[in-house]
Write a protein that holds these residues in place. Sequence first.
Motif: not given
Length: 336
Positions: A252-261
């Motif tokens: 998720g490139a270290g981004e919370l939103g991307l990890v959740i996606e």
Amino acid sequence: MTLKKQKALATGQIISDLCAKFVPHTPFSDLQDQFDLLLYRRRAELAAGRSSKARGIVLIGNSGSGKSTAMTHLFNRHGDLERLEPNKTKAEVISLAVPSPATLKHVGMSCLNAIGYPIRRDRTSGIIWELLQNHLRERETLFLHLDEAQDLHINRNEREVQSVVNTLKSLMQNPSWPTGLILSGMPALKDLLHLDPQLSRRFVPIHLAPISFTTHGNMLMEIIANYLDAAKLPMADGTYNSEFTKRLIHAGAGELGLVIEIIIAAIEEALLADDTSVGLDNFIAAFRRRSGCVDDLNPFISEDFRAVDARKLLAEVEEEEPDVLMPNARKRRRAA
Ligand SMILES: Nc1ncnc2c1ncn2[C@@H]1O[C@H](COP(=O)(O)OP(=O)(O)OP(=O)(O)O)[C@@H](O)[C@H]1O
Ligand SMILES: [Mg+2]
């Protein structure tokens, strides 16, 4: 209805519910506290007939960190905030994304358009912003939120940037109706504010900083459990360990939103495959589907996963996909 359609429908319903969930986090609590402080102080000043220079908040984060989501959630949870609605004059908050191209004139026109006053293109930027100022007073607008606000600054020459700074300042300092500004955008936005000490000192900065295993490892365990619970699926035995969490954060490139996606996408893979639990295979498939990359570059497979540039892989695929409805729309994910 065919069995396949029924499954798509059921999966779609579950995924849509998961996408609507909001995970609270520390920068969001800070944003909420800061916004409440500004809102209630401004209302108190108005009730007392006092006017002072407005203040603002700047929410900074990389693409996919969750800026737009945080702002939407902030406004939605404020039941007492009068929002822009048809047939209603009062609009305490007006929120819009900076349009492209982000010239001062175009931004002003889009703001007027958003509040229901479309204007001809041949007006000067000065007239447009003066009109906007009048409408903000008429609508008793306390805050103007501009998302993607880094575009006010990027690719602009010095003179244009100075005009942007002056316009933002004059909105906040207007003696008859000062409007508070909330700017959200990528880190380049900080440079815009730093150009003018008078402007930057009016803003409280809030950062949606990248996440790491040290800072968010435990929180991620809870987030995954929460999403799986909501989808009524267990985690496959042996999937969860610190190595997996590190790979997930990296994917998720270290981004919370991307990890959740990615967590939601893995659940979707499990549902589509009729799996009775969510396991590493589903995360591998989710990343593969999103990035279109070969297994050697998949952070859930690659031995040397830290060498993989996940943001680039995710961004490339988004830029390749033409948006049929809005062909000129800016693609959301960008390399940092
Ligand atoms: N707190 C959260 N809870 C649940 N989902 C979140 C949260 N924050 C972000 N997301 C999800 O992460 C994704 C990215 O979030 P968002 O679009 O808000 O990021 P952004 O910082 O605005 O990115 P960009 O700069 O590209 O516009 C979205 O799918 C969103 O639903
Ligand atoms: Mg956004």
